[in-house]
Motif scaffolding. Structure first.
Motif, PDB file in Angstrom:
ATOM      1  N   MET A 100       0.833  -1.210   0.000  1.00  0.00           N
ATOM      2  CA  MET A 100       0.000   0.000   0.000  1.00  0.00           C
ATOM      3  C   MET A 100       0.869   1.261   0.000  1.00  0.00           C
ATOM      4  O   MET A 100       0.562   2.232  -0.704  1.00  0.00           O
ATOM      5  CB  MET A 100      -0.926   0.029   1.220  1.00  0.00           C
ATOM      6  N   LEU A 101       1.953   1.244   0.782  1.00  0.00           N
ATOM      7  CA  LEU A 101       2.847   2.402   0.782  1.00  0.00           C
ATOM      8  C   LEU A 101       3.521   2.560  -0.574  1.00  0.00           C
ATOM      9  O   LEU A 101       3.669   3.678  -1.076  1.00  0.00           O
ATOM     10  CB  LEU A 101       3.896   2.289   1.892  1.00  0.00           C
ATOM     11  N   LEU A 102       3.908   1.446  -1.184  1.00  0.00           N
ATOM     12  CA  LEU A 102       4.489   1.517  -2.529  1.00  0.00           C
ATOM     13  C   LEU A 102       3.519   2.183  -3.497  1.00  0.00           C
ATOM     14  O   LEU A 102       3.887   3.087  -4.250  1.00  0.00           O
ATOM     15  CB  LEU A 102       4.866   0.128  -3.037  1.00  0.00           C
ATOM     16  N   ALA A 103       2.263   1.754  -3.463  1.00  0.00           N
ATOM     17  CA  ALA A 103       1.261   2.339  -4.361  1.00  0.00           C
ATOM     18  C   ALA A 103       1.088   3.826  -4.077  1.00  0.00           C
ATOM     19  O   ALA A 103       0.990   4.635  -5.008  1.00  0.00           O
ATOM     20  CB  ALA A 103      -0.072   1.614  -4.211  1.00  0.00           C
ATOM     21  N   GLY A 104       1.084   4.212  -2.806  1.00  0.00           N
ATOM     22  CA  GLY A 104       0.955   5.619  -2.448  1.00  0.00           C
ATOM     23  C   GLY A 104       2.128   6.447  -2.940  1.00  0.00           C
ATOM     24  O   GLY A 104       1.958   7.575  -3.405  1.00  0.00           O
ATOM     25  N   CYS A 105       3.323   5.890  -2.842  1.00  0.00           N
ATOM     26  CA  CYS A 105       4.520   6.599  -3.333  1.00  0.00           C
ATOM     27  C   CYS A 105       4.508   6.695  -4.850  1.00  0.00           C
ATOM     28  O   CYS A 105       4.832   7.744  -5.420  1.00  0.00           O
ATOM     29  CB  CYS A 105       5.792   5.884  -2.871  1.00  0.00           C
ATOM     30  N   LEU A 106       4.149   5.609  -5.502  1.00  0.00           N
ATOM     31  CA  LEU A 106       4.117   5.614  -6.967  1.00  0.00           C
ATOM     32  C   LEU A 106       3.085   6.587  -7.507  1.00  0.00           C
ATOM     33  O   LEU A 106       3.302   7.225  -8.533  1.00  0.00           O
ATOM     34  CB  LEU A 106       3.841   4.208  -7.498  1.00  0.00           C
ATOM     35  N   ALA A 126       3.715  -5.274  -8.397  1.00  0.00           N
ATOM     36  CA  ALA A 126       2.629  -4.459  -7.863  1.00  0.00           C
ATOM     37  C   ALA A 126       1.365  -4.605  -8.707  1.00  0.00           C
ATOM     38  O   ALA A 126       0.254  -4.679  -8.175  1.00  0.00           O
ATOM     39  CB  ALA A 126       3.057  -2.989  -7.790  1.00  0.00           C
ATOM     40  N   LEU A 127       1.529  -4.645 -10.022  1.00  0.00           N
ATOM     41  CA  LEU A 127       0.364  -4.822 -10.895  1.00  0.00           C
ATOM     42  C   LEU A 127      -0.303  -6.177 -10.688  1.00  0.00           C
ATOM     43  O   LEU A 127      -1.503  -6.320 -10.889  1.00  0.00           O
ATOM     44  CB  LEU A 127       0.775  -4.658 -12.359  1.00  0.00           C
ATOM     45  N   GLN A 128       0.467  -7.165 -10.287  1.00  0.00           N
ATOM     46  CA  GLN A 128      -0.068  -8.509 -10.097  1.00  0.00           C
ATOM     47  C   GLN A 128      -0.520  -8.779  -8.664  1.00  0.00           C
ATOM     48  O   GLN A 128      -1.159  -9.792  -8.412  1.00  0.00           O
ATOM     49  CB  GLN A 128       0.994  -9.539 -10.489  1.00  0.00           C
ATOM     50  N   HIS A 129      -0.217  -7.877  -7.738  1.00  0.00           N
ATOM     51  CA  HIS A 129      -0.530  -8.138  -6.338  1.00  0.00           C
ATOM     52  C   HIS A 129      -2.029  -7.998  -6.086  1.00  0.00           C
ATOM     53  O   HIS A 129      -2.639  -6.991  -6.457  1.00  0.00           O
ATOM     54  CB  HIS A 129       0.251  -7.177  -5.430  1.00  0.00           C
ATOM     55  N   PRO A 130      -2.639  -8.984  -5.421  1.00  0.00           N
ATOM     56  CA  PRO A 130      -4.095  -8.942  -5.215  1.00  0.00           C
ATOM     57  C   PRO A 130      -4.566  -7.834  -4.267  1.00  0.00           C
ATOM     58  O   PRO A 130      -5.721  -7.420  -4.343  1.00  0.00           O
ATOM     59  CB  PRO A 130      -4.406 -10.326  -4.631  1.00  0.00           C
ATOM     60  N   ALA A 131      -3.693  -7.325  -3.411  1.00  0.00           N
ATOM     61  CA  ALA A 131      -4.109  -6.293  -2.463  1.00  0.00           C
ATOM     62  C   ALA A 131      -4.146  -4.904  -3.089  1.00  0.00           C
ATOM     63  O   ALA A 131      -4.691  -3.982  -2.498  1.00  0.00           O
ATOM     64  CB  ALA A 131      -3.170  -6.280  -1.256  1.00  0.00           C
ATOM     65  N   LEU A 132      -3.575  -4.762  -4.286  1.00  0.00           N
ATOM     66  CA  LEU A 132      -3.500  -3.444  -4.918  1.00  0.00           C
ATOM     67  C   LEU A 132      -4.426  -3.343  -6.113  1.00  0.00           C
ATOM     68  O   LEU A 132      -4.471  -4.216  -6.960  1.00  0.00           O
ATOM     69  CB  LEU A 132      -2.078  -3.158  -5.400  1.00  0.00           C
TER      70      LEU A 132
END
Length: 161
Positions: A100-106, A126-132
């Protein structure tokens, strides 16, 4: 002109109590970052310290933005945050909070071509991760595509909307 007046004129000195508080927070966060940097230097496998460092760097980027600091300051903090969260993720990929932090930073980063192999692997994961959701990843992917030299060749064929 005195030093204080010069700094105020340059926008580098807080001119209101709110700006003074934000400037103090920046100093506090930088001190905490230094502590975490020492911790990860001593133990590079400490994924929690990498995560904390990434979160602090992201907060610093937000404070720089609120204070109207340069884009270079904001980008530097975001890039350092991305580097730290990437390390935390590759050490412990099962932690959804890290993703989630990675997505927020990106989402607030401005990626430019070329990117490193580890950045490419992280984006793919990240594109394949089910939580994102892939939605927050669209902006960095688009900015990355637009910075590629071949973009000029395909841009006339793309829908402007």
């Amino acid at each position: 002109m005195g030093e204080k007046k010069r700094r105020i004129a340059a926008g580098a000195y807080p001119t209101s109590p709110a700006q003074a508080r934000l400037a103090t927070q920046i100093g506090n966060y930088r001190a905490r970052c230094t502590g975490y940097e020492k911790l990860v230097a001593a133990d590079p496998g400490n994924h929690d310290a990498w995560f904390q460092l990434a979160a602090l760097r992201r907060l610093l980027s937000r404070l720089h933005r609120e204070l109207g600091h340069s884009q270079e300051d904001i980008a530097r903090e975001i890039n350092l945050s991305l580097e730290a969260i990437t390390r935390a993720l590759w050490l412990y990929p099962a932690n959804e909070t890290y993703w989630m932090l990675l997505a927020g930073c990106l989402q607030i980063s401005d990626m430019r071509y070329p990117i490193s192999d580890i950045a490419r692997e992280t984006m793919t994961a990240a594109l394949q991760h089910p939580a994102l959701s892939p939605t927050p990843l669209l902006a960095p992917i688009v900015s990355l595509a637009r910075s590629h030299p071949a973009y000029e060749n395909v841009a006339p064929y793309l829908d402007p909307a």
